[in-house]
Design an enzyme around this catalytic site. Structure first.
Site, mmCIF file in Angstrom:
data_model
loop_
_atom_site.group_PDB
_atom_site.id
_atom_site.type_symbol
_atom_site.label_atom_id
_atom_site.label_comp_id
_atom_site.label_asym_id
_atom_site.label_seq_id
_atom_site.Cartn_x
_atom_site.Cartn_y
_atom_site.Cartn_z
ATOM 1 C CG PHE A 2 -6.692 -7.861 -2.716
ATOM 2 C CD1 PHE A 2 -8.035 -8.508 -2.672
ATOM 3 C CD2 PHE A 2 -6.501 -7.007 -3.754
ATOM 4 C CE1 PHE A 2 -8.662 -8.491 -3.769
ATOM 5 C CE2 PHE A 2 -7.102 -6.769 -4.848
ATOM 6 C CZ PHE A 2 -8.488 -7.666 -4.999
ATOM 7 C CG ASP A 52 8.679 -8.515 10.970
ATOM 8 O OD1 ASP A 52 9.448 -7.499 10.480
ATOM 9 O OD2 ASP A 52 7.714 -8.226 11.447
ATOM 10 C CB SER A 118 1.837 4.061 -2.615
ATOM 11 O OG SER A 118 0.857 4.560 -1.923
ATOM 12 C CE1 TYR A 178 2.094 2.654 2.828
ATOM 13 C CE2 TYR A 178 0.815 4.133 1.684
ATOM 14 C CZ TYR A 178 1.246 2.956 1.772
ATOM 15 O OH TYR A 178 1.069 1.981 0.661
#
Length: 202
Positions: A2, A52, A118, A178
């Site tokens: 996105f 990748d 993040s 994460y």
């Protein structure tokens, strides 16, 4: 994804030559991403390379003629990261390390690397106690959550905690694999890039 697809379109519209390097993971993109209208818009605006971030030859080829890298490559999802530990580390940390290794040891024109950090690096985030102090609670206890108690608690504090905005000065204490990998991505870029004469931004 996105963010990357919209950013690529924006950069292309601003006159930049854009290369998208993506593995088109089925979990994110479905089984036939090239059939989506979003893919066609992107393909018309940017060169798309399927590859990748953990593949040295593929990543090296994608870096040719680039003057900046916007590094968004990551396995995402805090819950999934707690059992797909090796994969999250291999992609998020290993892929970032490979990118930086190529920048440190091969000829290239990259002048800047921007890595997406993040909110997950801040764990549960910042809360205000009933007395007005700011605290950074530990992860919620699995036993409490299994019992249906999802409230965030802090040692020694009675009463409900109020969730407040988590700013960049908040305590960094990731509570998932994460979150840890995103923190390491950020530290790798911010440590290695300046030592190689490359601008690093998180």
């Amino acid at each position: 994804g996105f963010i990357g697809s919209r950013l690529a379109l924006h950069l292309s519209e601003a006159g930049h030559a854009v290369t998208v390097f993506d593995n088109f993971l089925e979990q994110v993109h479905g089984t036939e991403p090239q059939r989506s209208p979003a893919y066609h818009r992107l393909a018309a605006a940017a060169r798309i390379v399927r590859g990748d971030v953990t593949d040295r030859a593929g990543l090296s080829a994608a870096l040719r003629d680039m003057d900046a890298v916007i590094h968004l490559a990551a396995e995402t999802g805090t819950g999934q990261s707690m059992y797909a530990i090796e994969r999250y580390n291999a992609v998020n940390i290993g892929g970032t390390a490979l990118l930086l290794d190529l920048l440190a040891n091969t000829s290239h024109g990259v002048q800047r690397v921007i890595v997406a950090s993040s909110r997950s690096i801040y764990g549960e985030g910042r809360y205000r106690t009933p007395g007005g102090d700011y605290v950074y609670p530990k992860p919620r206890a699995p036993g409490a959550m299994q019992a249906g108690d999802f409230a965030v608690k802090h040692d020694g504090i009675e009463g409900a905690l109020e969730l407040v905005a988590t700013d960049e000065d908040s305590k960094i204490h990731p509570s998932s694999v994460y979150g840890i990998t995103k923190q390491v991505q950020e530290h790798l870029v911010m440590t290695v890039c300046p030592s190689r004469g490359v601008g690093g931004v998180a």
